[in-house]
Design a protein around this motif. Sequence first.
Motif, PDB file in Angstrom:
ATOM      1  N   ASN A 113       3.602  -1.490   3.392  1.00  0.00           N
ATOM      2  CA  ASN A 113       3.398  -0.187   2.770  1.00  0.00           C
ATOM      3  C   ASN A 113       4.700   0.345   2.194  1.00  0.00           C
ATOM      4  OD1 ASN A 113       0.534   0.784   3.222  1.00  0.00           O
ATOM      5  ND2 ASN A 113       1.087   0.219   5.313  1.00  0.00           N
ATOM      6  N   ALA A 114       4.574   1.160   1.161  1.00  0.00           N
ATOM      7  CA  ALA A 114       5.755   1.765   0.542  1.00  0.00           C
ATOM      8  C   ALA A 114       6.474   2.694   1.512  1.00  0.00           C
ATOM      9  CB  ALA A 114       5.352   2.529  -0.712  1.00  0.00           C
ATOM     10  N   VAL A 115       5.711   3.371   2.357  1.00  0.00           N
ATOM     11  CA  VAL A 115       6.250   4.271   3.377  1.00  0.00           C
ATOM     12  C   VAL A 115       5.802   3.757   4.735  1.00  0.00           C
ATOM     13  CG1 VAL A 115       6.163   6.638   4.281  1.00  0.00           C
ATOM     14  CG2 VAL A 115       6.322   6.244   1.817  1.00  0.00           C
ATOM     15  N   LYS A 116       6.699   3.708   5.696  1.00  0.00           N
ATOM     16  CA  LYS A 116       6.419   3.026   6.964  1.00  0.00           C
ATOM     17  C   LYS A 116       5.931   3.931   8.091  1.00  0.00           C
ATOM     18  CE  LYS A 116       8.163  -0.622   4.943  1.00  0.00           C
ATOM     19  NZ  LYS A 116       7.285  -1.491   4.173  1.00  0.00           N
ATOM     20  N   HIS A 117       5.953   5.251   7.892  1.00  0.00           N
ATOM     21  CA  HIS A 117       5.436   6.173   8.897  1.00  0.00           C
ATOM     22  C   HIS A 117       4.241   6.936   8.336  1.00  0.00           C
ATOM     23  CE1 HIS A 117       9.594   5.701  10.582  1.00  0.00           C
ATOM     24  NE2 HIS A 117       8.938   5.797  11.717  1.00  0.00           N
ATOM     25  N   PHE A 118       3.288   7.254   9.198  1.00  0.00           N
ATOM     26  CA  PHE A 118       2.074   7.975   8.831  1.00  0.00           C
ATOM     27  C   PHE A 118       2.387   9.451   8.592  1.00  0.00           C
ATOM     28  CE2 PHE A 118      -2.194   9.630  10.684  1.00  0.00           C
ATOM     29  CZ  PHE A 118      -2.746   9.749   9.426  1.00  0.00           C
ATOM     30  N   LYS A 119       2.123   9.917   7.374  1.00  0.00           N
ATOM     31  CA  LYS A 119       2.272  11.343   7.053  1.00  0.00           C
ATOM     32  C   LYS A 119       0.889  11.977   7.112  1.00  0.00           C
ATOM     33  CE  LYS A 119       4.222  14.613   3.737  1.00  0.00           C
ATOM     34  NZ  LYS A 119       4.983  14.784   2.476  1.00  0.00           N
ATOM     35  N   TRP A 120       0.752  13.001   7.931  1.00  0.00           N
ATOM     36  CA  TRP A 120      -0.567  13.569   8.153  1.00  0.00           C
ATOM     37  C   TRP A 120      -0.497  15.074   8.374  1.00  0.00           C
ATOM     38  CZ3 TRP A 120      -1.398  15.804  13.037  1.00  0.00           C
ATOM     39  CH2 TRP A 120      -0.437  15.497  14.009  1.00  0.00           C
ATOM     40  N   GLU A 121      -1.674  15.699   8.298  1.00  0.00           N
ATOM     41  CA  GLU A 121      -1.805  17.113   8.623  1.00  0.00           C
ATOM     42  C   GLU A 121      -3.026  17.281   9.513  1.00  0.00           C
ATOM     43  OE1 GLU A 121      -2.119  19.158   4.948  1.00  0.00           O
ATOM     44  OE2 GLU A 121      -3.982  18.189   4.337  1.00  0.00           O
ATOM     45  N   PRO A 122      -2.994  18.219  10.454  1.00  0.00           N
ATOM     46  CA  PRO A 122      -4.125  18.378  11.378  1.00  0.00           C
ATOM     47  C   PRO A 122      -5.319  19.035  10.710  1.00  0.00           C
ATOM     48  CG  PRO A 122      -2.452  20.050  11.809  1.00  0.00           C
ATOM     49  CD  PRO A 122      -1.877  19.127  10.761  1.00  0.00           C
ATOM     50  N   ARG A 123      -6.505  18.566  11.070  1.00  0.00           N
ATOM     51  CA  ARG A 123      -7.759  19.174  10.615  1.00  0.00           C
ATOM     52  C   ARG A 123      -8.706  19.143  11.821  1.00  0.00           C
ATOM     53  NH1 ARG A 123      -9.845  19.360   5.486  1.00  0.00           N
ATOM     54  NH2 ARG A 123      -7.639  19.459   4.878  1.00  0.00           N
ATOM     55  N   GLY A 124      -8.657  20.203  12.616  1.00  0.00           N
ATOM     56  CA  GLY A 124      -9.370  20.188  13.884  1.00  0.00           C
ATOM     57  C   GLY A 124      -8.700  19.180  14.811  1.00  0.00           C
ATOM     58  N   LYS A 125      -9.483  18.236  15.322  1.00  0.00           N
ATOM     59  CA  LYS A 125      -8.935  17.191  16.194  1.00  0.00           C
ATOM     60  C   LYS A 125      -8.520  15.948  15.410  1.00  0.00           C
ATOM     61  CE  LYS A 125     -11.482  18.556  20.331  1.00  0.00           C
ATOM     62  NZ  LYS A 125     -12.421  18.117  21.401  1.00  0.00           N
ATOM     63  N   ARG A 126      -8.735  15.968  14.112  1.00  0.00           N
ATOM     64  CA  ARG A 126      -8.435  14.796  13.272  1.00  0.00           C
ATOM     65  C   ARG A 126      -7.058  14.907  12.649  1.00  0.00           C
ATOM     66  NH1 ARG A 126     -12.735  14.487   8.849  1.00  0.00           N
ATOM     67  NH2 ARG A 126     -11.778  12.449   8.491  1.00  0.00           N
ATOM     68  N   ARG A 127      -6.497  13.752  12.321  1.00  0.00           N
ATOM     69  CA  ARG A 127      -5.238  13.690  11.575  1.00  0.00           C
ATOM     70  C   ARG A 127      -5.562  13.161  10.185  1.00  0.00           C
ATOM     71  NH1 ARG A 127      -0.862  10.297  14.746  1.00  0.00           N
ATOM     72  NH2 ARG A 127      -2.450   8.686  14.454  1.00  0.00           N
ATOM     73  N   LEU A 128      -5.407  13.993   9.188  1.00  0.00           N
ATOM     74  CA  LEU A 128      -5.759  13.610   7.828  1.00  0.00           C
ATOM     75  C   LEU A 128      -4.530  13.178   7.038  1.00  0.00           C
ATOM     76  CD1 LEU A 128      -8.416  16.237   6.735  1.00  0.00           C
ATOM     77  CD2 LEU A 128      -8.743  14.015   7.818  1.00  0.00           C
ATOM     78  N   GLY A 167       0.826  -1.192   0.000  1.00  0.00           N
ATOM     79  CA  GLY A 167       0.000   0.000   0.000  1.00  0.00           C
ATOM     80  C   GLY A 167       0.864   1.247   0.000  1.00  0.00           C
ATOM     81  N   GLU A 168       0.246   2.382   0.280  1.00  0.00           N
ATOM     82  CA  GLU A 168       0.982   3.643   0.257  1.00  0.00           C
ATOM     83  C   GLU A 168       1.712   3.896   1.565  1.00  0.00           C
ATOM     84  OE1 GLU A 168      -0.540   7.662  -1.322  1.00  0.00           O
ATOM     85  OE2 GLU A 168      -0.633   7.849   0.866  1.00  0.00           O
ATOM     86  N   GLN A 169       0.965   3.997   2.663  1.00  0.00           N
ATOM     87  CA  GLN A 169       1.528   4.320   3.961  1.00  0.00           C
ATOM     88  C   GLN A 169       0.517   3.934   5.034  1.00  0.00           C
ATOM     89  OE1 GLN A 169       1.805   8.413   5.164  1.00  0.00           O
ATOM     90  NE2 GLN A 169      -0.026   9.021   4.056  1.00  0.00           N
ATOM     91  N   PRO A 170       0.924   3.861   6.294  1.00  0.00           N
ATOM     92  CA  PRO A 170      -0.052   3.614   7.356  1.00  0.00           C
ATOM     93  C   PRO A 170      -1.051   4.762   7.457  1.00  0.00           C
ATOM     94  CG  PRO A 170       2.215   3.367   8.154  1.00  0.00           C
ATOM     95  CD  PRO A 170       2.289   3.999   6.801  1.00  0.00           C
ATOM     96  N   GLY A 171      -2.256   4.455   7.881  1.00  0.00           N
ATOM     97  CA  GLY A 171      -3.246   5.477   8.179  1.00  0.00           C
ATOM     98  C   GLY A 171      -3.286   5.751   9.678  1.00  0.00           C
ATOM     99  N   ASP A 172      -4.306   6.454  10.103  1.00  0.00           N
ATOM    100  CA  ASP A 172      -4.416   6.844  11.501  1.00  0.00           C
ATOM    101  C   ASP A 172      -4.444   5.633  12.433  1.00  0.00           C
ATOM    102  OD1 ASP A 172      -5.107   9.093  13.523  1.00  0.00           O
ATOM    103  OD2 ASP A 172      -6.697   7.626  13.844  1.00  0.00           O
ATOM    104  N   GLN A 173      -5.299   4.655  12.143  1.00  0.00           N
ATOM    105  CA  GLN A 173      -5.403   3.484  13.014  1.00  0.00           C
ATOM    106  C   GLN A 173      -4.151   2.618  12.960  1.00  0.00           C
ATOM    107  OE1 GLN A 173      -7.740   2.613  15.363  1.00  0.00           O
ATOM    108  NE2 GLN A 173      -8.272   4.758  14.966  1.00  0.00           N
ATOM    109  N   GLU A 174      -3.570   2.505  11.790  1.00  0.00           N
ATOM    110  CA  GLU A 174      -2.329   1.726  11.658  1.00  0.00           C
ATOM    111  C   GLU A 174      -1.202   2.367  12.467  1.00  0.00           C
ATOM    112  OE1 GLU A 174      -4.992   0.700   8.373  1.00  0.00           O
ATOM    113  OE2 GLU A 174      -4.292   2.618   9.139  1.00  0.00           O
ATOM    114  N   ASP A 175      -1.135   3.692  12.439  1.00  0.00           N
ATOM    115  CA  ASP A 175      -0.125   4.421  13.200  1.00  0.00           C
ATOM    116  C   ASP A 175      -0.295   4.180  14.699  1.00  0.00           C
ATOM    117  OD1 ASP A 175       1.869   6.769  13.524  1.00  0.00           O
ATOM    118  OD2 ASP A 175       0.129   7.457  14.663  1.00  0.00           O
TER     119      ASP A 175
END
Length: 205
Positions: free
Chosen positions: A87-102, A47-55
């Motif tokens: 996953n191709a990338v092993k760390h979750f890359k995200w940006e904040p959106r309120g209380k969520r990590r997108l 896959g691409e990278q971990p998501g929020d739950q995977e992280d």
Amino acid sequence: MATRPIGIRPDQQPEHLDQCRRCVLWEAATQAVPGAGPRHAPLMLVGEQPGDQEDLQGKPFVGPAGALLDRALDEAGVDRGQVYVTNAVKHFKWEPRGKRRLHKTPAQREVEACHYWIERELAEHDPKVVVALGATALKSVLQKSTVKLQASMGGAIEHEGRLVIATFHPSYALRSPDAATRESAYRAIVEAFKHAHQLIQKYPK
């Protein structure tokens, strides 16, 4: 002269994933997420990278996309217990959106830095077939930044002694804006898994 952030070493060759500092993504992630599955699995899904739950859980494909992945594997007649998932990338890359990590798409330099781990996984597990889930995964597996996902779908690509099949990432089948696109993407994923299973049966090692 451009400077590199302290502690970032794209030439680093760490022994363990949690030691990796080859790019900056480890700084904002909860943890690195390794692949999971049997050592000599004939099929590898990337896959691409971990998501929020995977992280948070430290395991690949355990969130909503993972549930869809399980359903597609089951429909295709493939036992996930016999599949190596990573996953191709092993760390979750995200940006904040309120209380969520997108989710934020990894940069090419981050994909290239993390290919070190994909190479190790391919060498260790030696799968017959690799299914690349999405464009980022396909670029990583083929080591070709210009490759196009949809142009690569529908067949098998020979690469370094393995067969590579390209299809959509499960998250695309979840988040596309209309039902027809979501269903079409899901069917494409199922067909890719069926194709991979057929190839494994046809070309045993």
